[in-house]
Design an enzyme around this catalytic site. Sequence first.
Site, PDB file in Angstrom:
ATOM      1  CB  SER A 192      24.570 115.537  40.999  1.00 22.19           C
ATOM      2  OG  SER A 192      25.054 114.564  40.127  1.00 22.19           O
ATOM      3  CG  ASP A 227      26.405 108.889  44.640  1.00 21.69           C
ATOM      4  OD1 ASP A 227      26.079 108.400  43.545  1.00 21.69           O
ATOM      5  OD2 ASP A 227      26.490 110.107  44.864  1.00 21.69           O
ATOM      6  CG  HIS A 280      23.651 110.756  42.729  1.00 23.21           C
ATOM      7  ND1 HIS A 280      24.899 111.302  42.928  1.00 23.21           N
ATOM      8  CD2 HIS A 280      23.082 111.490  41.744  1.00 23.21           C
ATOM      9  CE1 HIS A 280      25.074 112.311  42.087  1.00 23.21           C
ATOM     10  NE2 HIS A 280      23.984 112.446  41.360  1.00 23.21           N
TER      11      HIS A 280
END
Length: 289
Positions: free
Chosen positions: A158, A204, A236
Amino acid sequence: MHRRTSVLAILALALVHFFILPSGTASAAGPYERGPDPTSASVDATRGPFAIASTTVSRLSASGFGGGTIYYPTSTAEGTFGAVAISPGYTASQSSIAWLGPRIASQGFVVITIDTNSIYDQPSSRGTQLLAALDHLTLRSTVRTRIDSTRLSVMGHSMGGGGSLEAAEDRPTLQAAIPLTGWNTDKTWSGNRVPTLVVGAENDTIAPVSSHSIPFYTSLSATYEKAYLELNNAGHSAPNSPNTTIARYSISWLKRFVDNDTRYEQFICGTGAGVSTAISDYRATCPLI
Ligand code: 856
């Protein structure tokens, strides 16, 4: 030694270091290749062929990052290893990406999973911290003699993945970068010269592939090696728990570009590359440049 015996001894020694090709010529294995010939099962396995140990880097002892855990192969019989620094995402700690430490180290890499200075640090800061962690590994860590300081790489989840793109662009001597469901407001990475595997997750909603991983991949120059791996039906947080597809392609990418190990090209560009019910999209600069 008798001349006939010494000729045999030299031949035997040569066979240890050279593969005899069908043409009858001999070629040296790449000098940074580590471990046995890979198979589809070995790149998917939960542990690789190397026994590993770990050591903690305390937050107080760390300079430029928040401390971490170093996972490393215990053997020194094959020489030094390449290294990987891995950053977690926003509000997360190293525990969120811990599975990657032993998974990658046991394949023959020194790995540091880091805590960031603040859990709220943004991608550019995470990139700087990944580079500080690599500097710690090669210059100060207790395992520094086990590392080849010319063969370094970065990964992250991320905002940590966004940080891995920042680190790669800032330090072009890195040999590989792997953003995992990466997040970054910057979508323009044409200045990055580091072989980069972009991993996105189809479903995601925090870093949608349409506005993050795909633009990252598309913006990367086709002059340098790149690949896009999209995890089918994944979200995600897919990189926060053991994931065979992430492991298989990450290990292969690190082996090919950090170790210059062409034995792993089959998993990046072979007939089966990107073909799995676990993959919704796969693109790469095949055949490799
Ligand atoms: C786990 C990145 C606007 O941006 C966001 O909402 C956001 C949220 C989470 C992350 C991330 O790094 O998640 C990883 O904490 C951006």
